[in-house]
Write an enzyme that holds these catalytic residues in place. Sequence first.
Site, PDB file in Angstrom:
ATOM      1  N   THR A  29     -60.931  60.772  38.493  1.00 56.72           N
ATOM      2  CA  THR A  29     -60.431  59.566  39.162  1.00 56.72           C
ATOM      3  C   THR A  29     -61.556  58.919  39.956  1.00 56.72           C
ATOM      4  O   THR A  29     -62.731  59.210  39.716  1.00 56.72           O
ATOM      5  CB  THR A  29     -59.199  59.918  40.037  1.00 56.72           C
ATOM      6  OG1 THR A  29     -58.573  58.720  40.491  1.00 56.72           O
ATOM      7  CG2 THR A  29     -59.569  60.777  41.225  1.00 56.72           C
ATOM      8  N   ASN A  30     -61.227  58.032  40.900  1.00 61.78           N
ATOM      9  CA  ASN A  30     -62.234  57.364  41.733  1.00 61.78           C
ATOM     10  C   ASN A  30     -61.658  57.168  43.133  1.00 61.78           C
ATOM     11  O   ASN A  30     -60.541  57.589  43.412  1.00 61.78           O
ATOM     12  CB  ASN A  30     -62.670  56.043  41.090  1.00 61.78           C
ATOM     13  CG  ASN A  30     -61.493  55.102  40.887  1.00 61.78           C
ATOM     14  OD1 ASN A  30     -60.871  54.671  41.842  1.00 61.78           O
ATOM     15  ND2 ASN A  30     -61.166  54.826  39.619  1.00 61.78           N
ATOM     16  N   HIS A  31     -62.427  56.522  44.012  1.00 59.33           N
ATOM     17  CA  HIS A  31     -62.054  56.441  45.426  1.00 59.33           C
ATOM     18  C   HIS A  31     -61.108  55.294  45.774  1.00 59.33           C
ATOM     19  O   HIS A  31     -60.874  55.028  46.952  1.00 59.33           O
ATOM     20  CB  HIS A  31     -63.315  56.308  46.283  1.00 59.33           C
ATOM     21  CG  HIS A  31     -64.173  57.525  46.272  1.00 59.33           C
ATOM     22  ND1 HIS A  31     -63.763  58.721  46.797  1.00 59.33           N
ATOM     23  CD2 HIS A  31     -65.418  57.735  45.783  1.00 59.33           C
ATOM     24  CE1 HIS A  31     -64.727  59.620  46.652  1.00 59.33           C
ATOM     25  NE2 HIS A  31     -65.735  59.055  46.029  1.00 59.33           N
TER      26      HIS A  31
END
Length: 228
Positions: A29-31
């Site tokens: 995933t990412n932030h």
Amino acid sequence: TASLPLKGLNVLVTAGPTQEPLDPVRYLTNHSTGKMGYALAASAAELGARVTLVSGPVSLEAPAGVDVVRVTTAQDMFEAVSDAFAAADITVMAAAVGDFRVDGVAPEKIKKAGRESITLRLVANPDILAWAGGRKRDDGSQVLCGFAMETEHLVRNAAKKLAGKHCDMLVANDLREPGAGFATDTNVVTVLTPGGPDEQTPHIEHWDLMDKTALAKRLLLRLAALRG
Ligand code: C5P
């Protein structure tokens, strides 16, 4: 009316990250926290629009009066957007979509015993914004806005996305600029629209630091005006 300038319009917003599974217990995933997209959806509803928010996994509450479609993967997000896009007058894609997914998700938990390394093969996800840009009606009745988070060459990269994905507006922010980026309540953006000094160069505006809600309203009013 003056207080409900988006009355009668359908607004579609994407927000948040996607999660791309490796196995039943892990994902890439990412932030992204979804703050910008949720601010856009909430503001659009306050301005009188009917709003569909396609959201990846985030911890934010559904904004009042917004129809939220919750998704997990980029593929799920693509399917939800493709269901809603034809009815949308204004579409804003603020999601941080995973560019790649794992090819061949393991059906059981990947075990570490006896392994020094493992290799994950990733394959490209559909580019949802580019898909929308390729199929929006060409009578100007559908306005499409993308976002771009960059760490270098902000304007050059954003200009490429504006043209390449056939957007009517591209909102670029620099991850490293103070007050911009993930998890903040403010943003500092550069707004690109087609029709600058020549065919190749977009019109470019640098906006000062703004609260994400104030920014959302300003962007939505601009997009409604672009629609004419
Ligand atoms: O090319 P890049 O990912 O930086 O483009 C960002 C813009 O494209 C954002 O508006 C994002 O929501 C959208 N996007 C998308 N589907 C993807 C990748 C990006 O809709 N697979």
